[in-house]
Design a protein around this motif. Sequence first.
Motif, PDB file in Angstrom:
ATOM      1  N   CYS B 161     -52.677  23.576   8.256  1.00 44.93           N
ATOM      2  CA  CYS B 161     -52.611  22.809   9.509  1.00 44.93           C
ATOM      3  C   CYS B 161     -51.235  22.813  10.163  1.00 44.93           C
ATOM      4  O   CYS B 161     -51.123  22.951  11.375  1.00 44.93           O
ATOM      5  CB  CYS B 161     -53.030  21.378   9.262  1.00 44.93           C
ATOM      6  N   HIS B 162     -50.193  22.599   9.382  1.00 45.87           N
ATOM      7  CA  HIS B 162     -48.881  22.489  10.021  1.00 45.87           C
ATOM      8  C   HIS B 162     -48.444  23.820  10.616  1.00 45.87           C
ATOM      9  O   HIS B 162     -47.822  23.855  11.673  1.00 45.87           O
ATOM     10  CB  HIS B 162     -47.838  21.965   9.024  1.00 45.87           C
ATOM     11  N   ARG B 165     -50.968  23.980  13.817  1.00 43.26           N
ATOM     12  CA  ARG B 165     -50.887  23.048  14.939  1.00 43.26           C
ATOM     13  C   ARG B 165     -49.472  22.562  15.249  1.00 43.26           C
ATOM     14  O   ARG B 165     -49.238  22.021  16.308  1.00 43.26           O
ATOM     15  CB  ARG B 165     -51.812  21.855  14.683  1.00 43.26           C
ATOM     16  N   GLU B 166     -48.548  22.754  14.321  1.00 34.50           N
ATOM     17  CA  GLU B 166     -47.171  22.370  14.647  1.00 34.50           C
ATOM     18  C   GLU B 166     -46.378  23.614  15.043  1.00 34.50           C
ATOM     19  O   GLU B 166     -45.613  23.579  15.995  1.00 34.50           O
ATOM     20  CB  GLU B 166     -46.512  21.688  13.443  1.00 34.50           C
ATOM     21  N   ARG B 168     -47.933  26.536  15.706  1.00 40.39           N
ATOM     22  CA  ARG B 168     -48.816  27.336  16.560  1.00 40.39           C
ATOM     23  C   ARG B 168     -48.837  28.798  16.110  1.00 40.39           C
ATOM     24  O   ARG B 168     -48.658  29.721  16.910  1.00 40.39           O
ATOM     25  CB  ARG B 168     -48.387  27.238  18.025  1.00 40.39           C
ATOM     26  N   CYS B 204     -58.859  21.104   7.809  1.00 37.43           N
ATOM     27  CA  CYS B 204     -57.828  20.751   6.834  1.00 37.43           C
ATOM     28  C   CYS B 204     -58.377  20.778   5.405  1.00 37.43           C
ATOM     29  O   CYS B 204     -59.528  20.440   5.164  1.00 37.43           O
ATOM     30  CB  CYS B 204     -57.311  19.357   7.167  1.00 37.43           C
ATOM     31  N   GLY B 208     -52.285  17.130   2.256  1.00 34.22           N
ATOM     32  CA  GLY B 208     -51.617  16.020   2.953  1.00 34.22           C
ATOM     33  C   GLY B 208     -50.513  15.325   2.186  1.00 34.22           C
ATOM     34  O   GLY B 208     -50.251  14.140   2.420  1.00 34.22           O
TER      35      GLY B 208
END
Lengths: 453, 277, 202
Positions: B161-162, B165-166, B168, B204, B208
Amino acid sequence: MSHATLATEFVADRKRAAWHDSALWFVRSKRDKCAQALPEWESLREIASQIKQHTSSRLAEYLEEFERNATANGIQVHWARDAAEHNAIVLRLLQERNVKLLAKSKSMLTEECHLNPYLEKHGIEVVDTDLGERIVQWRNEPPSHIVLPAIHIKKEEVGELFHEKLGTIAGEFQPEYLTEAARVHLRQKFLEADAGLTGVNFAIAETGGFVVCTNEGNADLGASLPSLHIASMGIEKLIPKLHHLGVFLRLLARSATGQPITTYSSHFHAPRLGGELHVVLVDNGRSKLLASEEFRRSLNCIRCGACLNTCPVYRRSGGHSYESPVAGPIGSVLGPARDAAKNASLPFACTLCGSCTDVCPVKIPLHHQLLAWRKELADEKLVPADKRFAMKMAGLLFRSPWLYATAGRVGRFALRFAPRWLVYNRLNGWGRQRELPPAPKKSFRQLFRERKK
Amino acid sequence: MLPDYHWECQFTPAIQLFLLRSVHPWRLMRVGLFIPCYIDQLYPDVGLATLEVLESHGLDVHYPPAQTCCGQPMANTGCNADAKPVAQHFLTTFEPYDYVVGPSGSCVAMVRHHYHGLIDEAAEHRLAAKTFELCEFLVDVLKVTPPRHAFPYRVGLHQSCHGLRELRLGPCTEAQVSRVNKVRVLLEGLQGIEFCNLQRPDECCGFGGTFAVAEEAVSCMMGDDRIADHQQAGAQVMTAGDMSCLMHLEGLIRRQRKPLAVMHVAQILAGRQPQQV
Amino acid sequence: MPTSREQILTAVRANQPPATPVPQVKGTWIEYDDIVGQFCGLLKSIGSAGYLVDSLDQINATLAELPAYQSATRICSLVPGVGDSSVHLDSLARAHELDQLDIAIVNAELAVAENGAVWISDAAIKYRALLFMAEHLIVVVPANGLVPHMHAAYDRLRLPEFADGRKAFGAFISGPSKTADIEQSLVIGAQGPRSSAVFLLR
């Protein structure tokens, strides 16, 4: 109870949790398709976000403009600082007109204010007329989702409930059949109701009116049969201009359920002939939230529920695990703003995957706000002490390369030679369902050093 | 305040490369190798693979042994006071390098997007501009030709995810923005590789950080669901740009003895083969 | 003691951030080559139906073929020349008597291709409950009232008013009422009309 405790209970029935997850994933997939069909999707989100931010920056003026125009239209405007005042205003309006039965359509604000129990305590029958809300009302439960209140309930359970409440055939649980039974029941309630209460999706400062969006038509029946219509709205529901609705109505239903628009987008601007229309403007903590540079954008929320549907944690833990009127990512931002101590576990019910931020039609940076809440909560010492202690120790460890390398060596050694029962003890939350990584003899830094020689 | 979510646009790698190239002869750029703490201690081969990949492009790669952690565990728990000295230590450690490159989207995102308030603002921007995740460094900065060695397996690509979405690093299903998938383009040229079609290509995994333990029940269910998706798609090897996701998924896979090999993308790029398929 | 109104406004004024500009609602919005086809196709996808017609006779002929219309006994038409009206709003004591009404036939001003919605006001409808109580809703819209998207709809829309200047009610209505509140199963005909049809009249 913490979110983790309640989520553990929810996940204990894996099959049901998986069913819940896939029901919501289905909604998210519909949303994706709908968004993909509009080339201008991302620019609509940007404009919506800017309109909301602009409105927040001039909110007092817009509230006054709305009040002025609404009053000129014949709407009576009331102001409530908090939930108690909101409830008292509604009760007074109902009692003055001798209302016995109130037909209420969906309003998350009235959930937030706990209006139903308050009115019932004062002898007023409240019927939630949205099908899903009627189901949870009969079960004495709060809605588990802001758009799909009964998403956690299986049709068989609705069948049993309706058998008990409406006398439908036992064992019959086809949604068509149950919906028809509810239609007959609710139609009767609409015909008997003395007043209707609706929420507000958008209120327009320029015109002094407001818009309510539903699929079932229940808000409209409740607002067009009885002569009294009360609309409860949070002060953040304002938008400046009528044509701004074009942006929001294009985003709302697509984000919420993957429909291009809700069946009904009703524009109320005046009481109907011979009737009364009252709007209650509610603050209840919103003006305070407006002061926070960090969190004020959470007031942009249009309650579409897209962040809930995309949230992998919400989908697998159910709305009730949040114990908050609004669940999911947005609820985990709004909850601590209302009561930090009570909702301290919510910002941690999140892997920071960031999907909520990407789906939000008004671009609330949700996962960044959740992270920011963690900091606030840690500062307030509302993060469990063991977690804070562990982080303090880690902070000390990582400050010193020698200490870190030594601890790593000792840790790996222990992992390699400690007996399994000792490693996988009851306190090892990692190891209940997962193996720890096989501890290598040498760390990268050791291998790197050797490689150089 | 947190950094603006889309700030990365202001520092396009092309501009940075242009600026750096005008000052440095190409091969003399000093690259600081950032090996996140858990990779250093638990997955040393991922570190070696990263080093080998970078060196194979003729770079001058340094591993500053003073490095420890980026501070993400503390920051993500809200303990910024504890994260501050760690972030400061990271800054000092990597100050001498032109680039900082690491095999973790999550740790790189921490350094790039979440150091605000932890270190001095000018340093924050300087550090953010030179810190890269391995795949994006290869694609955007070095503009490498993807490797062509044999990797004849059905691969399930888990999009951490990071990174997604962080940083890209690729397109995601919920955003209507077309982006190059920087992890996938590097793997696509491998001989015999076959990508599996996942039903949820960017959900995800449930790791986490402390979430994995604090919300163990949901975390493990999320992980199980990812594994099941890769299995239904016929994956033999599951790969990702983040070892933390894979540590969690591999933990479940090993406990359940599932026939699915787990490899970091750097290991595949460096020419490793799965240990058992 | 300041009123609640004053207290709220004071708090809001003190806390609202520095003014940001109002954005322009401008962009390259979706356009359809076959706008009628898009509108009718969308209606079909949501359990409704759209027809492009040239005359009222054509509407009547189409209605005559609809099963819901054939079996209808109580019909209220507010569109002159369309349908056999047997219920007259002026003769009702109150809106509640519209319960069990089979068909309502009304005029709308605008239709929106992107979402199948029509804009209906109650300026000429004595009881707006008509729109929600009828079992089936038939809408007649001038074909030149068809616009591609909501921005165009709001550009053309004027808030309805009664003859005496009072503001009227208006709604975008898209298809029949529906719900998916039981296990996400879509059920058409929740609490309002069970079916709907829109005639685009040239």
